[in-house]
Design an enzyme around this catalytic site. Structure first.
Site, PDB file in Angstrom:
ATOM      1  N   LYS A 139      44.553  13.004  10.275  1.00  0.00           N
ATOM      2  CA  LYS A 139      44.052  13.534  11.549  1.00  0.00           C
ATOM      3  C   LYS A 139      43.220  12.372  12.036  1.00  0.00           C
ATOM      4  O   LYS A 139      41.933  12.040  11.757  1.00  0.00           O
ATOM      5  CB  LYS A 139      42.959  14.801  11.241  1.00  0.00           C
ATOM      6  CG  LYS A 139      42.841  15.374  12.599  1.00  0.00           C
ATOM      7  CD  LYS A 139      41.548  16.122  12.986  1.00  0.00           C
ATOM      8  CE  LYS A 139      40.430  15.163  13.194  1.00  0.00           C
ATOM      9  NZ  LYS A 139      40.492  14.464  14.620  1.00  0.00           N
ATOM     10  N   ALA A 148      26.776  13.288  10.313  1.00  0.00           N
ATOM     11  CA  ALA A 148      26.741  14.467  10.670  1.00  0.00           C
ATOM     12  C   ALA A 148      28.044  15.316  10.310  1.00  0.00           C
ATOM     13  O   ALA A 148      28.193  16.236   9.442  1.00  0.00           O
ATOM     14  CB  ALA A 148      26.239  15.070  11.890  1.00  0.00           C
ATOM     15  N   PHE A 167      25.407   1.976  18.513  1.00  0.00           N
ATOM     16  CA  PHE A 167      26.802   2.040  19.009  1.00  0.00           C
ATOM     17  C   PHE A 167      27.261   1.336  20.140  1.00  0.00           C
ATOM     18  O   PHE A 167      27.984   1.982  20.986  1.00  0.00           O
ATOM     19  CB  PHE A 167      27.340   3.322  18.638  1.00  0.00           C
ATOM     20  CG  PHE A 167      28.402   3.391  17.557  1.00  0.00           C
ATOM     21  CD1 PHE A 167      28.208   3.040  16.269  1.00  0.00           C
ATOM     22  CD2 PHE A 167      29.811   3.503  17.982  1.00  0.00           C
ATOM     23  CE1 PHE A 167      28.935   2.813  15.271  1.00  0.00           C
ATOM     24  CE2 PHE A 167      30.733   3.443  16.947  1.00  0.00           C
ATOM     25  CZ  PHE A 167      30.372   2.903  15.430  1.00  0.00           C
ATOM     26  N   CYS A 170      30.181   0.565  12.442  1.00  0.00           N
ATOM     27  CA  CYS A 170      29.380   1.129  11.689  1.00  0.00           C
ATOM     28  C   CYS A 170      28.531   0.113  10.873  1.00  0.00           C
ATOM     29  O   CYS A 170      27.716   0.042  10.379  1.00  0.00           O
ATOM     30  CB  CYS A 170      29.934   2.195  10.899  1.00  0.00           C
ATOM     31  SG  CYS A 170      31.327   1.604  10.172  1.00  0.00           S
ATOM     32  N   ARG A 219      43.573   1.743   5.728  1.00  0.00           N
ATOM     33  CA  ARG A 219      42.793   1.437   4.346  1.00  0.00           C
ATOM     34  C   ARG A 219      42.606   2.762   3.707  1.00  0.00           C
ATOM     35  O   ARG A 219      42.041   2.690   2.522  1.00  0.00           O
ATOM     36  CB  ARG A 219      41.534   0.784   4.712  1.00  0.00           C
ATOM     37  CG  ARG A 219      40.255   1.434   5.378  1.00  0.00           C
ATOM     38  CD  ARG A 219      39.192   0.305   5.470  1.00  0.00           C
ATOM     39  NE  ARG A 219      38.098   0.887   5.883  1.00  0.00           N
ATOM     40  CZ  ARG A 219      36.917   0.123   6.240  1.00  0.00           C
ATOM     41  NH1 ARG A 219      36.839  -1.207   5.907  1.00  0.00           N
ATOM     42  NH2 ARG A 219      35.886   0.962   6.865  1.00  0.00           N
ATOM     43  N   GLU A 255      32.739   7.505   4.616  1.00  0.00           N
ATOM     44  CA  GLU A 255      32.107   6.186   5.260  1.00  0.00           C
ATOM     45  C   GLU A 255      31.380   6.507   6.343  1.00  0.00           C
ATOM     46  O   GLU A 255      32.199   6.834   7.371  1.00  0.00           O
ATOM     47  CB  GLU A 255      33.487   5.083   5.380  1.00  0.00           C
ATOM     48  CG  GLU A 255      33.050   3.938   5.182  1.00  0.00           C
ATOM     49  CD  GLU A 255      32.775   3.231   6.649  1.00  0.00           C
ATOM     50  OE1 GLU A 255      31.458   3.380   7.209  1.00  0.00           O
ATOM     51  OE2 GLU A 255      33.739   2.728   7.467  1.00  0.00           O
ATOM     52  N   GLU A 263      21.967   4.550  15.128  1.00  0.00           N
ATOM     53  CA  GLU A 263      22.933   3.482  15.313  1.00  0.00           C
ATOM     54  C   GLU A 263      23.183   3.517  16.858  1.00  0.00           C
ATOM     55  O   GLU A 263      23.423   4.836  17.482  1.00  0.00           O
ATOM     56  CB  GLU A 263      24.512   3.845  14.842  1.00  0.00           C
ATOM     57  CG  GLU A 263      24.579   3.599  13.481  1.00  0.00           C
ATOM     58  CD  GLU A 263      26.229   3.619  13.072  1.00  0.00           C
ATOM     59  OE1 GLU A 263      26.831   3.005  12.703  1.00  0.00           O
ATOM     60  OE2 GLU A 263      26.340   4.999  13.260  1.00  0.00           O
ATOM     61  N   PRO A 304      37.940   7.860  12.844  1.00  0.00           N
ATOM     62  CA  PRO A 304      37.409   7.953  14.034  1.00  0.00           C
ATOM     63  C   PRO A 304      38.232   6.947  14.945  1.00  0.00           C
ATOM     64  O   PRO A 304      39.199   6.679  14.689  1.00  0.00           O
ATOM     65  CB  PRO A 304      35.982   7.289  13.598  1.00  0.00           C
ATOM     66  CG  PRO A 304      36.325   6.196  12.692  1.00  0.00           C
ATOM     67  CD  PRO A 304      37.469   6.882  11.778  1.00  0.00           C
ATOM     68  N   GLU A 323      41.033  12.143  18.312  1.00  0.00           N
ATOM     69  CA  GLU A 323      41.710  12.677  19.397  1.00  0.00           C
ATOM     70  C   GLU A 323      41.522  11.737  20.575  1.00  0.00           C
ATOM     71  O   GLU A 323      42.349  11.770  21.674  1.00  0.00           O
ATOM     72  CB  GLU A 323      41.037  14.140  19.822  1.00  0.00           C
ATOM     73  CG  GLU A 323      41.407  15.290  19.042  1.00  0.00           C
ATOM     74  CD  GLU A 323      41.126  15.323  17.843  1.00  0.00           C
ATOM     75  OE1 GLU A 323      39.914  14.789  17.513  1.00  0.00           O
ATOM     76  OE2 GLU A 323      41.660  15.601  16.830  1.00  0.00           O
TER      77      GLU A 323
HETATM   78  P1  ADP Z   1      32.569   9.835  16.148  1.00  0.00           P
HETATM   79  O1  ADP Z   1      31.351   9.663  16.769  1.00  0.00           O
HETATM   80  O2  ADP Z   1      33.291   8.652  15.693  1.00  0.00           O
HETATM   81  O3  ADP Z   1      33.388  10.675  17.219  1.00  0.00           O
HETATM   82  P2  ADP Z   1      33.046  11.977  14.442  1.00  0.00           P
HETATM   83  O4  ADP Z   1      32.413  12.306  12.943  1.00  0.00           O
HETATM   84  O5  ADP Z   1      32.474  13.040  15.364  1.00  0.00           O
HETATM   85  O6  ADP Z   1      32.465  10.626  14.780  1.00  0.00           O
HETATM   86  O7  ADP Z   1      34.313  11.997  14.286  1.00  0.00           O
HETATM   87  C1  ADP Z   1      35.140  11.120  13.524  1.00  0.00           C
HETATM   88  C2  ADP Z   1      36.643  12.054  13.090  1.00  0.00           C
HETATM   89  O8  ADP Z   1      35.951  13.417  12.398  1.00  0.00           O
HETATM   90  C3  ADP Z   1      37.371  12.490  14.437  1.00  0.00           C
HETATM   91  O9  ADP Z   1      38.539  12.514  13.950  1.00  0.00           O
HETATM   92  C4  ADP Z   1      36.734  13.690  14.820  1.00  0.00           C
HETATM   93  O10 ADP Z   1      37.729  14.547  15.272  1.00  0.00           O
HETATM   94  C5  ADP Z   1      36.745  14.277  13.341  1.00  0.00           C
HETATM   95  N1  ADP Z   1      35.821  15.621  13.148  1.00  0.00           N
HETATM   96  C6  ADP Z   1      34.701  15.861  13.974  1.00  0.00           C
HETATM   97  N2  ADP Z   1      34.161  17.066  13.566  1.00  0.00           N
HETATM   98  C7  ADP Z   1      35.013  17.491  12.439  1.00  0.00           C
HETATM   99  C8  ADP Z   1      35.237  18.761  11.959  1.00  0.00           C
HETATM  100  N3  ADP Z   1      34.242  19.621  11.936  1.00  0.00           N
HETATM  101  N4  ADP Z   1      36.132  18.766  10.658  1.00  0.00           N
HETATM  102  C9  ADP Z   1      36.943  17.910  10.778  1.00  0.00           C
HETATM  103  N5  ADP Z   1      37.020  16.585  11.381  1.00  0.00           N
HETATM  104  C10 ADP Z   1      36.030  16.623  12.453  1.00  0.00           C
END
Ligand code: ADP
Length: 527
Positions: A222, A278, A430, A331, A207, A297, A428, A197, A225
């Site tokens: 990944k 989610a 946040f 978190c 980590r 996590e 949360e 994230p 973004e």
């Molecule tokens: P946040 O609230 O931190 O943005 P997310 O769970 O949406 O929480 O995002 C955490 C990470 O998971 C980010 O790198 C996001 O791009 C990635 N992410 C979100 N949706 C997907 C998905 N369907 N598949 C893989 N990675 C995802």
């Protein structure tokens, strides 16, 4: 965490649109000053070679195959810091191929050899602590001092696992037959997909990547973004440390497409994820198709319980730290502050005074301890939560609105008379919003604290040793801080129970997440 979506395009509408407050002439002037400071930091980062703006596949810095990009913006100003490639499935498949090819050589190095590479990487992260901290402040918004603190914390995982690499012991099991010998080997899982994230642009990566590389795995990372630049800079330093090409690959862009490519690949043997509950659930379900291992996590809903017998100064300092770190965007941030009725009023008054004294602003400015929220969606979430709380009887003691600085700056807030049924207690927030709940007895506090699907961090403040143990054991949480508001460290296991996740990060236990056990039976020894 606040869910959010990023779109690839050549001409994006601002994800971090400015609020009406930005149109005020003073705010515009301030914003221009801040922007020019940020520009000179970007120039310095460019000349140091740490402003990488491409993905990394097989050791080659790479654009998206279709040329699409996405903007990385400074949440304090809305300015575009850089454009990075908006990658998808095809790039991810190539990154997996590269990680898979490199696995065969990286996993065969001795642990001592892998350890040396990691140690070198750690040294470089520390040498470039300031620049990495600046990048974190630029793309994530947290105050520079806190950002540099994140670099030290993030780097500590690389150092720790450089050491742990050498301590991956197997076992010899007493045999059940005289002519047999039984062994347990620990071997790396294989290629690991690492999804992280935006709230800790470096530490959430190190980590995971630290123990993965230490155990002999290779990775496809990944990053979020919203904050890919810190990850790319750290990866550049990994290359400079001599970590072989292909051991670390980085892709970013279309998250679901990248996620699907990782999930569908048989070569990817594990997904490690930090982010929203989610998304974690989706990844866990998706991993079933190829029966991958998962470490998750996910979101927390941390209770911070202040008992009548607590040292009030310690409790205020601890609750402030647990609540307002990273502007409440972690978190493990205290999401519900439960205060026993005997000290409720006294605590609320002293806590509010401390909250009012916090300086909000651009993370690059001296004395600032609260930066902006990550984006507009995060502000809307706070607004909805507060509206719900107030409509149900909660009272705003301090803050409760957007900061006069505009953008996504939010006033540090204290809300009293909060009930456990309110949205703000269920999910949360946040954000820098501290909801105070009142309780009478220890049993009631434990009941309220455990009345959630989350189970990551909890905090208690008390002077009684007996109560410390009793309550710690009763709390359904993975981490408990007693008379401390910040307890994360690379040497202790971090992770949650219930819907806060699976597995542990950091500590001697963290490396097990990246190791398979193999039982070997040596037979017929008497022949
Ligand atoms: P946040 O609230 O931190 O943005 P997310 O769970 O949406 O929480 O995002 C955490 C990470 O998971 C980010 O790198 C996001 O791009 C990635 N992410 C979100 N949706 C997907 C998905 N369907 N598949 C893989 N990675 C995802």
């Amino acid at each position: 965490m606040a869910g959010m979506m990023v779109f690839c395009t050549r001409s994006l509408l601002s994800r971090r649109s400015s609020s009406p407050a930005l149109r005020h002439p003073f705010v515009s002037l301030l914003s221009r000053q801040i922007s020019s400071e940020a520009d000179s930091i970007v120039d310095r980062l460019k000349s140091s070679g740490l402003l990488r703006t491409q993905g990394l596949i097989g050791g080659t810095w790479t654009d998206a195959y279709d040329g699409k990009t996405l903007k990385v913006q400074n949440p304090a100003t809305g300015d575009v810091i850089a454009n990075v490639p908006c990658m998808g499935g095809r790039e991810t498949i190539d990154a997996i191929g590269s990680a898979s090819e490199t696995f065969s050589s990286w996993s065969k190095l001795t642990a001592a050899e892998r350890s040396k590479y990691l140690r070198k990487w750690y040294d470089l992260l520390i040498v470039h602590k300031e620049e990495l901290g600046q990048l974190i402040t630029l793309e994530q918004g947290k105050p520079l001092k806190e950002a540099i603190g994140e670099v030290s914390y993030g780097a500590s995982f690389i150092e720790f696992f450089a050491e742990e690499a050498k301590r991956v012991y197997g076992d010899i099991i007493p045999a059940t037959l005289p002519d047999r010998r039984l062994f347990v080997l620990k071997q790396p899982v294989g290629v690991v997909g690492v999804i992280t994230p935006w709230n800790f642009p470096l530490a959430m990566i190190t980590r995971k990547v630290g123990p993965a590389l230490a155990s002999g795995c290779t990775v496809v990372v990944k990053p979020s973004e919203l904050t890919p630049l810190t990850c790319l800079a750290a990866t550049e330093l990994a290359l400079q440390a001599g970590i072989p090409k292909g051991a670390i690959n980085v892709v970013m862009g279309n998250a679901p497409e990248i996620g699907d490519a990782l999930l569908e690949s048989k070569q990817v043997r594990k997904i490690t994820f930090t982010g929203s509950t989610a998304t974690g659930k989706k990844l866990m379900a998706g991993a079933a198709g190829t029966v991958k291992r998962v470490s998750l996590e996910l979101g927390g809903n941390a209770p911070c319980i202040i008992f009548d017998d607590a040292d009030i100064d310690v409790a205020i300092k601890g609750a402030m730290a647990a609540k307002f770190r990273n502007s409440g965007q972690t978190c493990v941030c205290a999401n519900r502050i439960l205060v026993q009725e005997g000290i409720y009023e006294k605590f609320a008054t002293a806590f509010s005074k401390a909250v009012q004294s916090m300086q909000v602003g651009n993370g690059f400015h001296e004395g600032v301890v609260q930066g902006p929220l990550i984006n507009e969606a995060a502000v809307h979430k706070v607004e909805a939560f507060l509206e719900d709380a107030v409509s149900k009887g909660a009272k705003i003691l301090v803050g409760g609105k957007r900061h006069s600085l505009g953008m996504t700056f939010y006033e540090p807030t204290v809300v009293t008379d909060v009930k456990n049924e309110m949205l703000i207690s269920r999910d949360e927030v946040f954000a820098p919003v501290a909801p105070l709940l009142r309780f009478k007895t220890e049993e009631e506090a434990i009941h309220i604290a455990n009345d959630t699907d989350a189970g990551l961090a909890a905090y208690i403040f008390t002077s009684s040793m007996q109560r410390s143990w009793r309550v710690s054991e009763a709390l359904e949480y993975g981490l408990v801080g007693i008379n401390e508001g910040i307890i994360s460290t690379e040497v202790a296991p971090f992770g949650g129970v219930k819907q806060s996740g699976l597995g542990r990060e950091g500590s001697k236990y963290g490396i097990d997440e990246y190791l398979e056990m193999k039982y070997i039976c040596l037979g017929n020894l008497s022949n």
